[in-house]
Write a protein that holds these residues in place. Structure first.
Motif, PDB file in Angstrom:
ATOM      1  N   ALA A 147       5.930  14.465 -11.423  1.00 28.13           N
ATOM      2  CA  ALA A 147       5.127  13.996 -12.549  1.00 28.13           C
ATOM      3  C   ALA A 147       5.907  12.998 -13.407  1.00 28.13           C
ATOM      4  CB  ALA A 147       4.675  15.185 -13.397  1.00 28.13           C
ATOM      5  N   ALA A 148       7.167  13.301 -13.660  1.00 25.38           N
ATOM      6  CA  ALA A 148       7.989  12.383 -14.453  1.00 25.38           C
ATOM      7  C   ALA A 148       8.158  11.044 -13.739  1.00 25.38           C
ATOM      8  CB  ALA A 148       9.351  13.023 -14.736  1.00 25.38           C
ATOM      9  N   GLY A 149       8.410  11.091 -12.423  1.00 21.87           N
ATOM     10  CA  GLY A 149       8.568   9.846 -11.674  1.00 21.87           C
ATOM     11  C   GLY A 149       7.315   8.996 -11.697  1.00 21.87           C
ATOM     12  N   GLY A 150       6.146   9.638 -11.562  1.00 24.32           N
ATOM     13  CA  GLY A 150       4.899   8.880 -11.567  1.00 24.32           C
ATOM     14  C   GLY A 150       4.590   8.279 -12.918  1.00 24.32           C
ATOM     15  N   VAL A 151       4.735   9.061 -13.986  1.00 26.14           N
ATOM     16  CA  VAL A 151       4.398   8.569 -15.318  1.00 26.14           C
ATOM     17  C   VAL A 151       5.360   7.467 -15.755  1.00 26.14           C
ATOM     18  CG1 VAL A 151       4.242   9.225 -17.748  1.00 26.14           C
ATOM     19  CG2 VAL A 151       3.270  10.714 -15.994  1.00 26.14           C
ATOM     20  N   VAL A 152       6.643   7.629 -15.452  1.00 24.53           N
ATOM     21  CA  VAL A 152       7.622   6.605 -15.842  1.00 24.53           C
ATOM     22  C   VAL A 152       7.396   5.319 -15.048  1.00 24.53           C
ATOM     23  CG1 VAL A 152      10.068   6.000 -15.809  1.00 24.53           C
ATOM     24  CG2 VAL A 152       9.343   8.259 -16.621  1.00 24.53           C
ATOM     25  N   ALA A 153       7.117   5.429 -13.755  1.00 18.80           N
ATOM     26  CA  ALA A 153       6.983   4.244 -12.908  1.00 18.80           C
ATOM     27  C   ALA A 153       5.657   3.522 -13.092  1.00 18.80           C
ATOM     28  CB  ALA A 153       7.157   4.629 -11.436  1.00 18.80           C
ATOM     29  N   VAL A 154       4.577   4.272 -13.309  1.00 22.84           N
ATOM     30  CA  VAL A 154       3.242   3.652 -13.348  1.00 22.84           C
ATOM     31  C   VAL A 154       2.604   3.741 -14.722  1.00 22.84           C
ATOM     32  CG1 VAL A 154       0.944   3.646 -12.289  1.00 22.84           C
ATOM     33  CG2 VAL A 154       2.942   4.239 -10.915  1.00 22.84           C
ATOM     34  N   GLY A 155       2.750   4.882 -15.372  1.00 23.12           N
ATOM     35  CA  GLY A 155       2.170   5.032 -16.699  1.00 23.12           C
ATOM     36  C   GLY A 155       1.199   6.192 -16.787  1.00 23.12           C
ATOM     37  N   ASN A 156       0.892   6.546 -18.011  1.00 23.31           N
ATOM     38  CA  ASN A 156      -0.006   7.664 -18.299  1.00 23.31           C
ATOM     39  C   ASN A 156      -1.448   7.156 -18.361  1.00 23.31           C
ATOM     40  OD1 ASN A 156      -0.984  10.191 -19.069  1.00 23.31           O
ATOM     41  ND2 ASN A 156      -0.514   9.861 -21.240  1.00 23.31           N
ATOM     42  N   GLN A 157      -1.990   6.810 -17.193  1.00 19.16           N
ATOM     43  CA  GLN A 157      -3.323   6.229 -17.108  1.00 19.16           C
ATOM     44  C   GLN A 157      -4.335   7.271 -16.644  1.00 19.16           C
ATOM     45  OE1 GLN A 157      -3.584   3.232 -18.233  1.00 19.16           O
ATOM     46  NE2 GLN A 157      -1.380   2.858 -18.338  1.00 19.16           N
ATOM     47  N   PRO A 158      -5.638   7.029 -16.863  1.00 21.34           N
ATOM     48  CA  PRO A 158      -6.669   7.947 -16.346  1.00 21.34           C
ATOM     49  C   PRO A 158      -6.629   8.021 -14.818  1.00 21.34           C
ATOM     50  CG  PRO A 158      -7.587   6.499 -18.033  1.00 21.34           C
ATOM     51  CD  PRO A 158      -6.215   5.969 -17.716  1.00 21.34           C
ATOM     52  N   LEU A 159      -7.167   9.117 -14.292  1.00 21.81           N
ATOM     53  CA  LEU A 159      -7.156   9.371 -12.854  1.00 21.81           C
ATOM     54  C   LEU A 159      -8.585   9.483 -12.344  1.00 21.81           C
ATOM     55  CD1 LEU A 159      -5.571  10.283 -10.229  1.00 21.81           C
ATOM     56  CD2 LEU A 159      -5.877  12.628 -11.067  1.00 21.81           C
ATOM     57  N   VAL A 160      -8.855   8.876 -11.192  1.00 21.70           N
ATOM     58  CA  VAL A 160     -10.165   8.972 -10.562  1.00 21.70           C
ATOM     59  C   VAL A 160     -10.223  10.266  -9.752  1.00 21.70           C
ATOM     60  CG1 VAL A 160     -11.776   7.915  -8.932  1.00 21.70           C
ATOM     61  CG2 VAL A 160     -10.431   6.479 -10.469  1.00 21.70           C
ATOM     62  N   GLY A 161     -11.228  11.096 -10.026  1.00 21.39           N
ATOM     63  CA  GLY A 161     -11.363  12.360  -9.337  1.00 21.39           C
ATOM     64  C   GLY A 161     -11.928  12.197  -7.945  1.00 21.39           C
ATOM     65  N   LEU A 162     -12.086  13.324  -7.244  1.00 27.19           N
ATOM     66  CA  LEU A 162     -12.548  13.288  -5.866  1.00 27.19           C
ATOM     67  C   LEU A 162     -14.042  13.011  -5.742  1.00 27.19           C
ATOM     68  CD1 LEU A 162     -10.580  16.089  -3.991  1.00 27.19           C
ATOM     69  CD2 LEU A 162     -10.332  13.615  -3.834  1.00 27.19           C
ATOM     70  N   ASP A 163     -14.769  13.072  -6.854  1.00 29.98           N
ATOM     71  CA  ASP A 163     -16.170  12.674  -6.809  1.00 29.98           C
ATOM     72  C   ASP A 163     -16.387  11.354  -7.538  1.00 29.98           C
ATOM     73  OD1 ASP A 163     -15.676  13.546  -9.334  1.00 29.98           O
ATOM     74  OD2 ASP A 163     -17.464  14.803  -9.504  1.00 29.98           O
ATOM     75  N   GLY A 164     -15.286  10.637  -7.777  1.00 28.92           N
ATOM     76  CA  GLY A 164     -15.376   9.319  -8.385  1.00 28.92           C
ATOM     77  C   GLY A 164     -15.388   9.300  -9.898  1.00 28.92           C
ATOM     78  N   HIS A 165     -15.510  10.446 -10.552  1.00 28.67           N
ATOM     79  CA  HIS A 165     -15.552  10.424 -12.012  1.00 28.67           C
ATOM     80  C   HIS A 165     -14.147  10.223 -12.554  1.00 28.67           C
ATOM     81  CE1 HIS A 165     -14.038  14.551 -11.871  1.00 28.67           C
ATOM     82  NE2 HIS A 165     -13.915  14.527 -13.180  1.00 28.67           N
ATOM     83  N   LEU A 166     -14.073   9.634 -13.748  1.00 33.00           N
ATOM     84  CA  LEU A 166     -12.792   9.270 -14.338  1.00 33.00           C
ATOM     85  C   LEU A 166     -12.312  10.372 -15.268  1.00 33.00           C
ATOM     86  CD1 LEU A 166     -10.975   6.741 -14.112  1.00 33.00           C
ATOM     87  CD2 LEU A 166     -11.942   5.972 -16.289  1.00 33.00           C
ATOM     88  N   LEU A 167     -11.096  10.867 -15.003  1.00 33.62           N
ATOM     89  CA  LEU A 167     -10.474  11.868 -15.869  1.00 33.62           C
ATOM     90  C   LEU A 167      -9.578  11.164 -16.873  1.00 33.62           C
ATOM     91  CD1 LEU A 167     -10.766  13.270 -12.850  1.00 33.62           C
ATOM     92  CD2 LEU A 167      -9.417  15.068 -13.909  1.00 33.62           C
TER      93      LEU A 167
END
Length: 452
Positions: A147-167
């Protein structure tokens, strides 16, 4: 009087409590060089891996949430979770729980330990708790580091769920954490199987490999077209079912069943290991386990538990088929398309449109309509239709679907080009990934499940 006091003092001096034995066993575990390397690897390597992959031009799109690693840092820990459930966690439980008792057999130190502790029950409790602590530390490292590697490298952005809705970012963070917590249940089941193998098989390397072999067998079983009741009754299903958290509403039914089954296996295997440990012969330094006891006291009760869980799941849920049916596939594809269409609309700066206004539907067939529309396969084809406000003609898009036996599918756009036939869309600020080109989805295997 003096003799009595002396006797009581000697007995008290030789009595070792469980907390003291636990600390001793924990120190023994973490003093091993391979355990130290595992701890360091679990707390460092996932961050480096996620950060490096997130910067690559080619993403692991065949892995769940892999296609979103450029867009949000919360996709990375989910990619790592998929890898951990398949390979890392079974191997970690093998190296820790699968060796915690067998190491004493190899070193021939049982007599010394019994003289020091003077209670097989306290020895078992201390070793089981110490191995559990190390396993939890390793799992926490995998989750926090990725989680730390992802947030530091890309950022704390919304995530697209498995049914396409935005979290939202906060919702994505909470569900990522919950997904990692959910896989603790099957991890505990594998750890308990490791304890059972370590106790039963002694110095045999099969005890060390048992959790990994069981996990591999369960993974192979999940790839087969088994009835849903059998699939849910396997203790490793919760390694897969966490993806139901990323739909709206959440598909909690299969996940809760998987967690309960995993915990039942964990309790049963630990109890069996405890009973066998109390009955073992500590006077024989060449003890290599009892094959007969391994079958009658270890294997057969677990087989019986599996049969009971299959019967209970089959009797309480409509789960005798594959769970993959035409209407479910159509609903899942249409729902995901509607959500992702709104994301594409925002990319192109077009007027916003709601899912209710789109009225998206999907017509799906399997095998070109020559076979029944049910079951997994890569021969599903869907035609999605939708309507825009004040536009009389309906829009259509074609998708080729590869649906796996566990309900996951990958939809590959097959035109028209301006909708889903190309991996990029031209936006006012430049080219951007087309969310409708390819997307992952999830078919709910149970007809009736708990919603949340």
């Amino acid at each position: 009087m003096t003799a009595t006091l002396t006797h009581d003092n000697v007995a008290s001096a030789h009595r070792v409590s469980v907390p003291r034995g636990y600390r001793f066993e924990l120190v023994k575990l973490v003093s091993q060089w391979r355990i130290r390397l595992l701890v360091l690897a679990c707390w460092i390597v996932p961050a480096l891996f996620v950060a490096a992959v997130s910067q690559q031009s080619t993403l692991p799109v065949d892995t769940l949430f892999g296609r979103w690693m450029h867009a949000t840092g919360w996709a990375g820990p989910l990619v790592m979770l998929g890898f951990a459930g398949t390979w890392a966690l079974p191997l970690l439980t093998s190296l820790v729980a699968g060796d915690v008792f067998a190491s004493e057999d190899r070193l021939g130190t049982w007599r010394h330990l019994l003289v020091a502790v003077r209670s097989p029950r306290r020895i078992f409790a201390a070793k089981a708790l110490a191995s559990l602590t190390v396993i939890l530390l390793l799992v926490a490292g995998l989750a926090c580091s990725s989680a730390a590697g992802g947030v530091v490298a890309v950022g704390n952005q919304p995530l697209v769920g498995l049914d396409g809705h935005l979290l939202t970012s906060a919702d994505a963070a909470g569900k990522v954490l919950l997904a990692w917590v959910c896989v603790l249940a099957p991890t505990l089941a594998l750890a308990a199987i490791g304890l059972l193998g370590s106790v039963t098989l002694g110095r045999s390397p099969m005890g060390l490999l048992l959790p990994a072999l069981v996990a591999l067998a369960m993974q192979l079983a999940q790839m087969l077209p088994l009835p849903v009741a059998v699939r849910l009754a396997l203790p490793g299903y919760a390694f897969i079912a966490w993806n139901g958290l990323f739909t709206s509403p959440a598909q909690l039914g299969p996940l809760l069943i998987g967690i309960v089954v995993s915990l039942a296996w964990a309790v049963t295997a630990t109890t069996l290991a405890y009973l066998i440990f109390l009955r073992r012969d500590f006077t024989n330094p060449a003890y290599d386990g009892s094959e007969r006891r391994a079958i009658t006291t270890g294997l057969l009760p677990l087989v019986g538990l599996g049969a009971v869980t299959v019967a209970v799941v089959a009797g309480t849920t409509p789960s005798l088929g594959s769970g993959i049916e035409q209407d479910k596939v159509q609903q899942s594809v249409a729902t995901a398309f509607a959500h992702l269409y709104r994301i594409q609309t925002e990319q192109l700066n077009r007027p916003d449109v709601t899912e209710a206004q789109l009225k998206a539907t999907a017509a799906c067939t399997k095998g070109g309509g020559q076979v029944a529309g049910q079951g997994p396969g890569n021969d599903w084809r869907c035609v999605v239709s939708w309507h825009l406000p004040d536009v009389e003609a309906a829009g259509t898009a074609i998708y080729q679907l590869d649906v796996t036996a566990d309900g996951r599918f990958m939809a590959d756009g097959d035109g028209p080009k301006e909708v889903n036939g190309y991996f990029l869309v031209r936006t006012p600020i430049g080219d951007a990934p087309n969310p409708l080109w390819q997307f992952d989805g999830n078919v709910e295997l149970l007809s009736t499940t708990l919603k949340g």
